[in-house]
Motif scaffolding. Structure first.
Motif, PDB file in Angstrom:
ATOM      1  N   VAL A 145     -17.443  28.188  20.262  1.00 12.65           N
ATOM      2  CA  VAL A 145     -17.809  29.496  20.809  1.00 12.65           C
ATOM      3  C   VAL A 145     -17.526  30.641  19.832  1.00 12.65           C
ATOM      4  CG1 VAL A 145     -17.727  28.836  23.237  1.00 12.65           C
ATOM      5  CG2 VAL A 145     -15.644  29.662  22.114  1.00 12.65           C
ATOM      6  N   GLY A 146     -17.559  30.323  18.554  1.00 11.82           N
ATOM      7  CA  GLY A 146     -17.478  31.327  17.505  1.00 11.82           C
ATOM      8  C   GLY A 146     -18.638  31.119  16.553  1.00 11.82           C
ATOM      9  N   LEU A 147     -18.601  31.815  15.458  1.00 10.82           N
ATOM     10  CA  LEU A 147     -19.590  31.661  14.401  1.00 10.82           C
ATOM     11  C   LEU A 147     -18.825  31.281  13.146  1.00 10.82           C
ATOM     12  CD1 LEU A 147     -22.563  32.104  13.424  1.00 10.82           C
ATOM     13  CD2 LEU A 147     -21.856  34.435  12.852  1.00 10.82           C
ATOM     14  N   ASP A 148     -19.194  30.172  12.519  1.00 15.28           N
ATOM     15  CA  ASP A 148     -18.561  29.752  11.273  1.00 15.28           C
ATOM     16  C   ASP A 148     -19.453  30.130  10.102  1.00 15.28           C
ATOM     17  OD1 ASP A 148     -16.361  28.668  12.514  1.00 15.28           O
ATOM     18  OD2 ASP A 148     -17.087  26.610  12.448  1.00 15.28           O
ATOM     19  N   LEU A 149     -18.869  30.819   9.138  1.00 11.32           N
ATOM     20  CA  LEU A 149     -19.560  31.160   7.905  1.00 11.32           C
ATOM     21  C   LEU A 149     -18.837  30.450   6.773  1.00 11.32           C
ATOM     22  CD1 LEU A 149     -20.074  34.985   8.525  1.00 11.32           C
ATOM     23  CD2 LEU A 149     -21.757  33.167   8.795  1.00 11.32           C
ATOM     24  N   GLY A 150     -19.410  29.319   6.341  1.00  2.00           N
ATOM     25  CA  GLY A 150     -18.808  28.548   5.266  1.00  2.00           C
ATOM     26  C   GLY A 150     -18.977  29.274   3.945  1.00  2.00           C
ATOM     27  N   ALA A 151     -17.886  29.381   3.199  1.00  3.61           N
ATOM     28  CA  ALA A 151     -17.893  30.094   1.923  1.00  3.61           C
ATOM     29  C   ALA A 151     -16.795  29.520   1.045  1.00  3.61           C
ATOM     30  CB  ALA A 151     -17.663  31.591   2.156  1.00  3.61           C
ATOM     31  N   PRO A 152     -16.900  29.692  -0.256  1.00  2.00           N
ATOM     32  CA  PRO A 152     -15.839  29.196  -1.134  1.00  2.00           C
ATOM     33  C   PRO A 152     -14.488  29.820  -0.788  1.00  2.00           C
ATOM     34  CG  PRO A 152     -17.777  29.793  -2.410  1.00  2.00           C
ATOM     35  CD  PRO A 152     -18.013  30.285  -1.000  1.00  2.00           C
ATOM     36  N   ALA A 153     -13.432  29.061  -1.031  1.00  2.00           N
ATOM     37  CA  ALA A 153     -12.081  29.571  -0.804  1.00  2.00           C
ATOM     38  C   ALA A 153     -11.897  30.884  -1.554  1.00  2.00           C
ATOM     39  CB  ALA A 153     -11.044  28.548  -1.268  1.00  2.00           C
ATOM     40  N   LEU A 154     -11.186  31.780  -0.927  1.00  2.00           N
ATOM     41  CA  LEU A 154     -10.839  33.103  -1.435  1.00  2.00           C
ATOM     42  C   LEU A 154     -12.011  34.092  -1.433  1.00  2.00           C
ATOM     43  CD1 LEU A 154      -8.386  32.125  -4.319  1.00  2.00           C
ATOM     44  CD2 LEU A 154      -7.899  32.520  -1.896  1.00  2.00           C
ATOM     45  N   THR A 155     -13.136  33.730  -0.814  1.00  2.00           N
ATOM     46  CA  THR A 155     -14.224  34.694  -0.633  1.00  2.00           C
ATOM     47  C   THR A 155     -13.715  35.840   0.231  1.00  2.00           C
ATOM     48  OG1 THR A 155     -15.939  32.996  -0.816  1.00  2.00           O
ATOM     49  CG2 THR A 155     -16.548  35.038   0.316  1.00  2.00           C
ATOM     50  N   ARG A 156     -13.921  37.069  -0.213  1.00  2.00           N
ATOM     51  CA  ARG A 156     -13.464  38.228   0.556  1.00  2.00           C
ATOM     52  C   ARG A 156     -14.311  38.411   1.811  1.00  2.00           C
ATOM     53  NH1 ARG A 156     -12.934  43.121  -3.506  1.00  2.00           N
ATOM     54  NH2 ARG A 156     -15.023  42.379  -3.875  1.00  2.00           N
ATOM     55  N   ILE A 157     -13.641  38.817   2.882  1.00  2.00           N
ATOM     56  CA  ILE A 157     -14.276  39.096   4.167  1.00  2.00           C
ATOM     57  C   ILE A 157     -14.077  40.581   4.440  1.00  2.00           C
ATOM     58  CG2 ILE A 157     -14.195  38.611   6.639  1.00  2.00           C
ATOM     59  CD1 ILE A 157     -12.808  35.874   5.650  1.00  2.00           C
ATOM     60  N   HIS A 158     -15.148  41.243   4.839  1.00  2.00           N
ATOM     61  CA  HIS A 158     -15.104  42.676   5.082  1.00  2.00           C
ATOM     62  C   HIS A 158     -15.275  42.959   6.564  1.00  2.00           C
ATOM     63  CE1 HIS A 158     -15.426  43.875   0.792  1.00  2.00           C
ATOM     64  NE2 HIS A 158     -15.839  42.623   0.723  1.00  2.00           N
ATOM     65  N   ALA A 159     -14.562  43.950   7.046  1.00  2.00           N
ATOM     66  CA  ALA A 159     -14.648  44.334   8.456  1.00  2.00           C
ATOM     67  C   ALA A 159     -16.045  44.863   8.763  1.00  2.00           C
ATOM     68  CB  ALA A 159     -13.606  45.393   8.784  1.00  2.00           C
ATOM     69  N   PRO A 160     -16.663  44.378   9.839  1.00  2.00           N
ATOM     70  CA  PRO A 160     -17.999  44.873  10.179  1.00  2.00           C
ATOM     71  C   PRO A 160     -17.979  46.212  10.908  1.00  2.00           C
ATOM     72  CG  PRO A 160     -17.359  43.145  11.697  1.00  2.00           C
ATOM     73  CD  PRO A 160     -16.266  43.247  10.669  1.00  2.00           C
ATOM     74  N   LEU A 161     -16.835  46.568  11.507  1.00  2.00           N
ATOM     75  CA  LEU A 161     -16.744  47.777  12.331  1.00  2.00           C
ATOM     76  C   LEU A 161     -15.387  48.446  12.152  1.00  2.00           C
ATOM     77  CD1 LEU A 161     -18.014  46.117  15.615  1.00  2.00           C
ATOM     78  CD2 LEU A 161     -19.346  47.643  14.172  1.00  2.00           C
ATOM     79  N   ASP A 162     -15.311  49.720  12.469  1.00  2.00           N
ATOM     80  CA  ASP A 162     -14.019  50.405  12.528  1.00  2.00           C
ATOM     81  C   ASP A 162     -13.198  49.826  13.676  1.00  2.00           C
ATOM     82  OD1 ASP A 162     -14.861  52.081  10.494  1.00  2.00           O
ATOM     83  OD2 ASP A 162     -15.192  53.808  11.809  1.00  2.00           O
ATOM     84  N   GLY A 163     -11.888  49.799  13.499  1.00  2.00           N
ATOM     85  CA  GLY A 163     -10.992  49.317  14.536  1.00  2.00           C
ATOM     86  C   GLY A 163      -9.561  49.394  14.058  1.00  2.00           C
ATOM     87  N   SER A 164      -8.724  48.496  14.574  1.00  2.00           N
ATOM     88  CA  SER A 164      -7.323  48.437  14.154  1.00  2.00           C
ATOM     89  C   SER A 164      -6.828  46.998  14.240  1.00  2.00           C
ATOM     90  CB  SER A 164      -6.457  49.348  15.028  1.00  2.00           C
ATOM     91  OG  SER A 164      -6.483  48.907  16.371  1.00  2.00           O
ATOM     92  N   ILE A 165      -5.758  46.727  13.504  1.00  2.00           N
ATOM     93  CA  ILE A 165      -5.148  45.394  13.553  1.00  2.00           C
ATOM     94  C   ILE A 165      -4.482  45.243  14.925  1.00  2.00           C
ATOM     95  CG2 ILE A 165      -3.398  43.863  12.574  1.00  2.00           C
ATOM     96  CD1 ILE A 165      -5.744  44.330  10.671  1.00  2.00           C
ATOM     97  N   TRP A 166      -4.879  44.207  15.656  1.00  2.00           N
ATOM     98  CA  TRP A 166      -4.334  43.954  16.996  1.00  2.00           C
ATOM     99  C   TRP A 166      -3.218  42.913  16.921  1.00  2.00           C
ATOM    100  CZ3 TRP A 166      -4.273  46.158  21.523  1.00  2.00           C
ATOM    101  CH2 TRP A 166      -3.902  45.411  22.650  1.00  2.00           C
ATOM    102  N   ARG A 167      -3.498  41.790  16.279  1.00  2.00           N
ATOM    103  CA  ARG A 167      -2.528  40.713  16.106  1.00  2.00           C
ATOM    104  C   ARG A 167      -2.854  39.982  14.815  1.00  2.00           C
ATOM    105  NH1 ARG A 167      -0.647  42.997  19.852  1.00  2.00           N
ATOM    106  NH2 ARG A 167      -0.120  42.264  21.909  1.00  2.00           N
ATOM    107  N   PHE A 168      -1.867  39.253  14.304  1.00  2.00           N
ATOM    108  CA  PHE A 168      -2.093  38.369  13.164  1.00  2.00           C
ATOM    109  C   PHE A 168      -1.000  37.314  13.203  1.00  2.00           C
ATOM    110  CE2 PHE A 168       0.442  41.945  11.785  1.00  2.00           C
ATOM    111  CZ  PHE A 168       1.508  41.347  11.119  1.00  2.00           C
ATOM    112  N   GLY A 169      -1.240  36.193  12.545  1.00  2.00           N
ATOM    113  CA  GLY A 169      -0.236  35.145  12.534  1.00  2.00           C
ATOM    114  C   GLY A 169      -0.778  33.856  11.957  1.00  2.00           C
ATOM    115  N   TYR A 170      -0.022  32.794  12.243  1.00  2.00           N
ATOM    116  CA  TYR A 170      -0.338  31.479  11.679  1.00  2.00           C
ATOM    117  C   TYR A 170      -0.307  30.438  12.795  1.00  2.00           C
ATOM    118  CZ  TYR A 170      -0.058  27.401   8.602  1.00  2.00           C
ATOM    119  OH  TYR A 170      -0.301  26.217   7.968  1.00  2.00           O
ATOM    120  N   ASN A 171      -1.389  29.691  12.920  1.00  2.00           N
ATOM    121  CA  ASN A 171      -1.482  28.581  13.877  1.00  2.00           C
ATOM    122  C   ASN A 171      -1.428  27.295  13.065  1.00  2.00           C
ATOM    123  OD1 ASN A 171      -1.887  30.330  16.151  1.00  2.00           O
ATOM    124  ND2 ASN A 171      -3.980  30.617  15.462  1.00  2.00           N
ATOM    125  N   PRO A 172      -0.273  26.608  13.033  1.00  2.00           N
ATOM    126  CA  PRO A 172      -0.050  25.542  12.057  1.00  2.00           C
ATOM    127  C   PRO A 172      -0.592  24.154  12.404  1.00  2.00           C
ATOM    128  CG  PRO A 172       1.925  25.876  13.354  1.00  2.00           C
ATOM    129  CD  PRO A 172       0.924  26.922  13.799  1.00  2.00           C
TER     130      PRO A 172
END
Length: 189
Positions: free
Chosen positions: A56-83
Motif C-alpha cells: 500500500v505504498g509506492l516503491d521507487l527503486g534507485a541506486p543506494a545513496l540516491t537523494r530523495i527530495h521532499a515533494p511538499l512543504d511540511g515538517s518532520i513528524w517522526r523518524f527512527g529505525y525499524n530493525p
C-alpha cells in the motif's frame, strides 16, 4: 523503468538513464514478503495484522545513496529505525497540512540510509524540493534492494512506522487510510 515524472522526487538530471530505476506499484499483491514480519499473523502495526501481502505504498527503486527530495512543504513528524528483517530500516515521516481544506496527512519515507535520520529533529521544517533523505543499502534498509518506499497516510502515525503491506481483509480500510502516492508523485505507471 521509471517514467520521468518521478524525477522531481528523486531530482535526477535529464541525462540520467531511467533504466536504473524501477517502480513497485501501489495496491499490488506480491509474493516476495516471506519474513516473519509478514507471514506471522500475530504481528500488528497500527492495528493491521494477519498474513500480509498487498503493498500500500509506492516503491521507487534507485541506486543506494540516491537523494530523495521532499515533494511538499511540511515538517518532520517522526523518524527512527525499524530493525527487523524485511522491515523499513531507517524511516522519516513528514507532516503536512492544507489550511483552506483543513486536511492533514503524513508521508512516510522508508528504506533510507542511516545518515538520513542524523541531525533530524521533530518539528524541523521541510520545504518542497529540499533533499530530505537518501536510499539505503540492504544492510541498513531491512535487507531490501535499494529503493524508496513512499506512503501517504490520512491517519496520524503514533511512531515512526506504518503498515506498508496489508492483508486482503484489511485492504478496504488500508485504501481509505493510505491514499495512492501517485497523487503527489504523478503517473509513474
Amino acid at each position: 523503468g521509471l517514467r520521468c515524472v518521478a524525477r522531481a522526487l528523486l531530482r535526477l538530471p535529464a541525462t540520467q538513464r531511467c533504466t536504473k530505476f524501477d517502480v513497485g506499484k501501489f495496491n499490488e499483491r506480491r509474493i516476495i514478503y516471506t519474513t516473519e514480519l509478514f507471514v506471522n499473523g500475530s504481528q500488528s502495526i497500527e492495528n493491521f495484522s494477519g498474513v500480509r501481502d498487498i503493498h500500500v505504498g509506492l516503491d521507487l527503486g534507485a541506486p543506494a545513496l540516491t537523494r530523495i527530495h521532499a515533494p511538499l512543504d511540511g515538517s518532520i513528524w517522526r523518524f527512527g529505525y525499524n530493525p527487523k528483517d524485511g522491515d523499513y530500516g531507517h524511516v522519516i515521516i513528514t507532516a503536512h497540512h492544507f489550511e483552506p481544506e483543513n486536511i492533514s496527512f503524513w508521508i512516510l519515507y522508508g528504506h533510507l540510509d542511516a545518515s538520513s535520520v542524523s541531525f533530524k529533529r521533530i518539528g524541523d521544517p521541510v520545504r518542497a524540493g529540499d533533499p530530505i533523505a537518501r536510499c539505503g543499502r540492504p544492510h541498513e534498509n531491512g535487507g531490501w534492494p535499494s529503493h524508496l518506499h513512499l506512503q501517504l497516510s490520512l491517519i496520524e502515525p503514533q511512531d515512526h512506522d506504518l503498515p506498508g503491506v496489508v492483508n486482503q481483509i484489511d485492504l478496504p480500510r488500508a485504501l481509505r487510510d493510505f491514499p495512492d502516492p501517485r497523487l503527489i508523485v504523478g503517473p509513474v505507471y
